[in-house]
Design a protein around this motif. Structure first.
Motif, PDB file in Angstrom:
ATOM      1  N   ASP A 228      17.493 -10.238  13.871  1.00  0.00           N
ATOM      2  CA  ASP A 228      18.637  -9.946  12.999  1.00  0.00           C
ATOM      3  C   ASP A 228      18.446 -10.527  11.596  1.00  0.00           C
ATOM      4  O   ASP A 228      18.821  -9.906  10.599  1.00  0.00           O
ATOM      5  CB  ASP A 228      19.933 -10.496  13.615  1.00  0.00           C
ATOM      6  N   LEU A 229      17.883 -11.726  11.516  1.00  0.00           N
ATOM      7  CA  LEU A 229      17.596 -12.301  10.202  1.00  0.00           C
ATOM      8  C   LEU A 229      16.549 -11.460   9.479  1.00  0.00           C
ATOM      9  O   LEU A 229      16.693 -11.140   8.289  1.00  0.00           O
ATOM     10  CB  LEU A 229      17.057 -13.731  10.329  1.00  0.00           C
ATOM     11  N   ILE A 230      15.504 -11.102  10.196  1.00  0.00           N
ATOM     12  CA  ILE A 230      14.411 -10.343   9.574  1.00  0.00           C
ATOM     13  C   ILE A 230      14.919  -8.978   9.102  1.00  0.00           C
ATOM     14  O   ILE A 230      14.522  -8.487   8.040  1.00  0.00           O
ATOM     15  CB  ILE A 230      13.227 -10.216  10.563  1.00  0.00           C
ATOM     16  N   ALA A 231      15.837  -8.383   9.868  1.00  0.00           N
ATOM     17  CA  ALA A 231      16.424  -7.103   9.429  1.00  0.00           C
ATOM     18  C   ALA A 231      17.161  -7.274   8.101  1.00  0.00           C
ATOM     19  O   ALA A 231      17.170  -6.368   7.259  1.00  0.00           O
ATOM     20  CB  ALA A 231      17.369  -6.565  10.501  1.00  0.00           C
ATOM     21  N   GLY A 232      17.761  -8.443   7.897  1.00  0.00           N
ATOM     22  CA  GLY A 232      18.440  -8.712   6.622  1.00  0.00           C
ATOM     23  C   GLY A 232      17.460  -8.764   5.459  1.00  0.00           C
ATOM     24  O   GLY A 232      17.715  -8.215   4.383  1.00  0.00           O
ATOM     25  N   VAL A 233      16.324  -9.415   5.667  1.00  0.00           N
ATOM     26  CA  VAL A 233      15.308  -9.461   4.602  1.00  0.00           C
ATOM     27  C   VAL A 233      14.793  -8.052   4.325  1.00  0.00           C
ATOM     28  O   VAL A 233      14.609  -7.651   3.166  1.00  0.00           O
ATOM     29  CB  VAL A 233      14.124 -10.382   4.976  1.00  0.00           C
ATOM     30  N   ASN A 234      14.576  -7.281   5.381  1.00  0.00           N
ATOM     31  CA  ASN A 234      14.116  -5.907   5.206  1.00  0.00           C
ATOM     32  C   ASN A 234      15.128  -5.063   4.441  1.00  0.00           C
ATOM     33  O   ASN A 234      14.754  -4.199   3.649  1.00  0.00           O
ATOM     34  CB  ASN A 234      13.867  -5.261   6.579  1.00  0.00           C
ATOM     35  N   CYS A 235      16.405  -5.328   4.685  1.00  0.00           N
ATOM     36  CA  CYS A 235      17.447  -4.577   3.983  1.00  0.00           C
ATOM     37  C   CYS A 235      17.334  -4.795   2.475  1.00  0.00           C
ATOM     38  O   CYS A 235      17.425  -3.850   1.687  1.00  0.00           O
ATOM     39  CB  CYS A 235      18.811  -5.008   4.512  1.00  0.00           C
ATOM     40  N   VAL A 236      17.101  -6.031   2.057  1.00  0.00           N
ATOM     41  CA  VAL A 236      16.956  -6.315   0.629  1.00  0.00           C
ATOM     42  C   VAL A 236      15.642  -5.730   0.097  1.00  0.00           C
ATOM     43  O   VAL A 236      15.617  -5.027  -0.919  1.00  0.00           O
ATOM     44  CB  VAL A 236      17.010  -7.832   0.347  1.00  0.00           C
ATOM     45  N   LYS A 237      14.570  -5.991   0.802  1.00  0.00           N
ATOM     46  CA  LYS A 237      13.260  -5.467   0.373  1.00  0.00           C
ATOM     47  C   LYS A 237      13.301  -3.947   0.219  1.00  0.00           C
ATOM     48  O   LYS A 237      12.826  -3.398  -0.771  1.00  0.00           O
ATOM     49  CB  LYS A 237      12.200  -5.909   1.382  1.00  0.00           C
ATOM     50  N   ASN A 238      13.875  -3.266   1.190  1.00  0.00           N
ATOM     51  CA  ASN A 238      13.897  -1.805   1.140  1.00  0.00           C
ATOM     52  C   ASN A 238      14.908  -1.258   0.140  1.00  0.00           C
ATOM     53  O   ASN A 238      14.953  -0.061  -0.108  1.00  0.00           O
ATOM     54  CB  ASN A 238      14.162  -1.231   2.535  1.00  0.00           C
ATOM     55  N   SER A 239      15.721  -2.147  -0.429  1.00  0.00           N
ATOM     56  CA  SER A 239      16.608  -1.734  -1.515  1.00  0.00           C
ATOM     57  C   SER A 239      16.012  -2.085  -2.875  1.00  0.00           C
ATOM     58  O   SER A 239      16.647  -1.881  -3.920  1.00  0.00           O
ATOM     59  CB  SER A 239      17.973  -2.423  -1.382  1.00  0.00           C
ATOM     60  N   PHE A 240      14.792  -2.628  -2.862  1.00  0.00           N
ATOM     61  CA  PHE A 240      14.184  -3.121  -4.101  1.00  0.00           C
ATOM     62  C   PHE A 240      12.776  -2.563  -4.307  1.00  0.00           C
ATOM     63  O   PHE A 240      12.419  -2.116  -5.393  1.00  0.00           O
ATOM     64  CB  PHE A 240      14.166  -4.655  -4.047  1.00  0.00           C
ATOM     65  N   ASN A 241      11.952  -2.592  -3.266  1.00  0.00           N
ATOM     66  CA  ASN A 241      10.555  -2.157  -3.395  1.00  0.00           C
ATOM     67  C   ASN A 241      10.027  -1.879  -1.987  1.00  0.00           C
ATOM     68  O   ASN A 241       9.828  -2.804  -1.212  1.00  0.00           O
ATOM     69  CB  ASN A 241       9.744  -3.263  -4.081  1.00  0.00           C
ATOM     70  N   SER A 242       9.821  -0.608  -1.694  1.00  0.00           N
ATOM     71  CA  SER A 242       9.416  -0.241  -0.331  1.00  0.00           C
ATOM     72  C   SER A 242       8.047  -0.781   0.056  1.00  0.00           C
ATOM     73  O   SER A 242       7.764  -0.979   1.234  1.00  0.00           O
ATOM     74  CB  SER A 242       9.372   1.284  -0.192  1.00  0.00           C
ATOM     75  N   TYR A 243       7.197  -0.972  -0.947  1.00  0.00           N
ATOM     76  CA  TYR A 243       5.785  -1.261  -0.638  1.00  0.00           C
ATOM     77  C   TYR A 243       5.266  -2.484  -1.406  1.00  0.00           C
ATOM     78  O   TYR A 243       4.401  -2.345  -2.276  1.00  0.00           O
ATOM     79  CB  TYR A 243       4.904  -0.078  -1.049  1.00  0.00           C
ATOM     80  N   PRO A 244       5.742  -3.670  -1.119  1.00  0.00           N
ATOM     81  CA  PRO A 244       5.275  -4.821  -1.914  1.00  0.00           C
ATOM     82  C   PRO A 244       3.826  -5.233  -1.629  1.00  0.00           C
ATOM     83  O   PRO A 244       3.240  -5.970  -2.408  1.00  0.00           O
ATOM     84  CB  PRO A 244       6.247  -5.943  -1.528  1.00  0.00           C
ATOM     85  N   LEU A 245       3.282  -4.748  -0.519  1.00  0.00           N
ATOM     86  CA  LEU A 245       1.909  -5.123  -0.166  1.00  0.00           C
ATOM     87  C   LEU A 245       1.008  -3.901  -0.247  1.00  0.00           C
ATOM     88  O   LEU A 245       1.243  -2.894   0.425  1.00  0.00           O
ATOM     89  CB  LEU A 245       1.867  -5.690   1.254  1.00  0.00           C
ATOM     90  N   ASP A 246      -0.041  -4.010  -1.052  1.00  0.00           N
ATOM     91  CA  ASP A 246      -0.952  -2.885  -1.191  1.00  0.00           C
ATOM     92  C   ASP A 246      -1.925  -2.819  -0.007  1.00  0.00           C
ATOM     93  O   ASP A 246      -1.968  -3.708   0.837  1.00  0.00           O
ATOM     94  CB  ASP A 246      -1.672  -2.963  -2.546  1.00  0.00           C
ATOM     95  N   ARG A 247      -2.674  -1.724   0.047  1.00  0.00           N
ATOM     96  CA  ARG A 247      -3.554  -1.496   1.186  1.00  0.00           C
ATOM     97  C   ARG A 247      -4.630  -2.567   1.336  1.00  0.00           C
ATOM     98  O   ARG A 247      -5.016  -2.918   2.447  1.00  0.00           O
ATOM     99  CB  ARG A 247      -4.242  -0.136   1.046  1.00  0.00           C
ATOM    100  N   VAL A 248      -5.140  -3.071   0.226  1.00  0.00           N
ATOM    101  CA  VAL A 248      -6.184  -4.093   0.302  1.00  0.00           C
ATOM    102  C   VAL A 248      -5.590  -5.397   0.834  1.00  0.00           C
ATOM    103  O   VAL A 248      -6.168  -6.058   1.708  1.00  0.00           O
ATOM    104  CB  VAL A 248      -6.846  -4.291  -1.079  1.00  0.00           C
ATOM    105  N   ALA A 249      -4.424  -5.757   0.329  1.00  0.00           N
ATOM    106  CA  ALA A 249      -3.764  -6.981   0.785  1.00  0.00           C
ATOM    107  C   ALA A 249      -3.436  -6.901   2.275  1.00  0.00           C
ATOM    108  O   ALA A 249      -3.618  -7.882   3.022  1.00  0.00           O
ATOM    109  CB  ALA A 249      -2.491  -7.227  -0.031  1.00  0.00           C
TER     110      ALA A 249
END
Lengths: 355, 355
Positions: A228-249
């Protein structure tokens, strides 16, 4: 600077200032807690392999493979793992996800100096609780009545570790607020709070590959906690930047999580070097705190921190110093190779003898 | 989902949903506007070279080399360039940097669906101005009296380009508010507003390497504007994450900005394929909007968009559809290779004939 077009809420901000990344000359760089050893060869191989034509495609927005590798490493389920662009981004997203305006967040006065920056950025109330005189945590001041708590363990820049029992007490005493434990340096000798996650649904643990996995240049961090906590972080991330980690990272991070042997070897080398360097600095008269991190926090009774830092810089050695009350005379010295630490100690000796 | 520990300000959020990244089977992927051609060989070479032992060190937090390359490309000074983790992150940072709570931000009702997500995430007031029936911009509704405006040019998902004169009118008529022009797709046939930057201190132009430079997997975006505007974006970025771009991304981005020949070649190929595919779809009875982007926006009078999308999926072709009023029957079809577009058209033919 003309701030006419800036949002009303950012005009008074003072951003975080990261340690210097020198471009002009070669220094012995003991100022940003980087690892002196390169990433594992397997990690570099994975990164190079990922740098192919598939870069035309978006990365996996959910970082499934990396999260699975970290879940395996920490004995959690993948839905308990969030991955982001370094633990700085992850901490920022957690501040936004877990802390509410009008509810006071607490953290120590001497700790990672990014915490008050996030709080101000997001308009959060906060209180900086003074550490005790010996830089230990006044645990009783973190036991409830607040809108969240942040504890860096081991603490930066002091290097001091918290007994797990303290983290447990804080999580237990704040059943209505999130307790964020920042474990950026935990692999160098502190006890991780990850085993407490399944007991405390309000406990989130943040980690990074920048220090113990030699990947500061690759931007990989995570938060671990209840689904449930992690879903909260995902909610913010997915409202800001869907892909913060590139393929190489993503590829490099997965390989790093899987290569436990190289990780164990390098972190133990760094801890051994740390103990030798601490002993050597104490011989030179430094007050050196016991450290569970990849840096030492040291002051010399006969020489102001500012002069030491400048003297070291003149001799080609960069260290970090925070111009803040109580710690302005301390140097935060990242652990380099044995040779680099020897050069540091020799330079300190020279400075002290020259006074 | 138990949201007990979520911040009060995120509980009602509906995050952005990116296009599907299939893991299970191989599709002809025309759903996320990726480039069908790989990044330039020089870019891949630079990325692989950067994946070395120096990954142990933090990247340049100011992205100086990349910003210099982009400044050169666009005829600006480096302090007029901000670089971030894809244009999604850059847009998010710009929303926070330029728009103030209580002041209404305006953008079209049919446009990139991330804009209302940022606005809600950050607690901003906004109004979605209905596009005209033919999906043109009602420019007069953007002329002042608001707290900021966002225009996607060419617009997504319609593909329609704005004449530069319209951008100028909007910038001119909003002297007290920032006008954000999202040029993610501009290289496929629209006119960039970058030449207006030195005339309008309230104009910020956002771009990306995900589309025309085949680097969706590398996360590279930018904002261009007056030095004062860019300082505002930096203020937010440096209060959130000092290093959003890793060392590999910085190197790849610089090489991509410098390799103009490959860029010209691939974007022209895509524009030519787009015109062929549009003609072919029109022959099949589709209403296809003129596009200045790397996608087509098309609907068929005899077949609901939902059925077309599912029929295509069954035949191994992914396209995107937005289940929103006015556009629910439209497919947004990314431009692939000629062969991929031919496969798409054949699949459409089959679906239409089978009805």
């Amino acid at each position: 600077m003309d701030k006419r077009y800036w949002s009303s809420r950012i005009r008074a901000l003072e951003p975080y200032v990261p340690g210097e990344q020198p471009k002009d000359r070669v220094f012995i760089k003991l100022n940003t807690n980087e690892n002196p050893y390169p990433p594992s060869p397997r990690v570099l191989e994975a990164a190079r392999r990922a740098a192919d034509g598939s870069l035309r495609l978006y990365p996996d927005p959910e970082a499934c493979a990396l999260r699975a590798a970290l879940a395996e490493l920490y004995g959690l389920r993948p839905e308990q793992v969030f991955c982001g662009n370094g633990s700085d981004e992850v901490l920022g997203l957690c501040f936004y996800a877990f802390f509410s305006p009008g509810k006071k967040v607490v953290f120590p006065d001497i700790t990672y100096s990014f915490y008050p920056v996030y709080a101000r950025l997001f308009g959060l109330d906060f209180e900086e609780i003074p550490l005790n005189g010996d830089f230990t945590l006044p645990v009783e001041k973190f036991l409830g009545g607040n809108g969240g708590a942040v504890v860096c363990n081991p603490n930066a820049p002091t290097g001091r570790a918290q007994p797990l029992e303290n983290i447990r007490r804080i999580a237990q005493a704040n059943p209505d607020a999130v307790v964020l434990v920042d474990e950026a340096y935990v692999d160098f000798g502190a006890e991780s709070a990850v085993p407490l996650i399944d007991e405390y649904p309000n406990l989130a643990v943040v980690g990074t590959m920048s220090k113990s996995r030699s990947l500061a240049g690759m931007r990989l961090g995570w938060a671990l906690g209840s689904a449930d906590l992690i879903a909260g972080v995902n909610c913010v991330k997915n409202s800001f930047n869907s892909y913060p980690l590139d393929r190489v990272a993503l590829a490099a991070g997965q390989a790093a999580a899987e290569d436990r042997e190289y990780f164990e070897e390098t972190r133990h080398k760094i801890m051994a070097t740390r103990e030798r360097a601490a002993a050597r600095l104490r011989e030179l008269g430094f007050a050196v705190h016991d450290s569970s991190a990849n840096f030492l926090f040291a002051a010399h009774p006969d020489c102001p921190g500012k002069d030491l830092q400048q003297g070291l810089r003149d001799r080609g050695v960069l260290v970090r110093r925070f111009d803040r009350p109580r710690i302005e005379n301390y140097l935060r010295i990242s652990i380099g190779t044995d040779e680099e630490m020897e050069a540091l100690c020799r330079a300190c000796e020279e400075i002290l003898n020259g006074r």
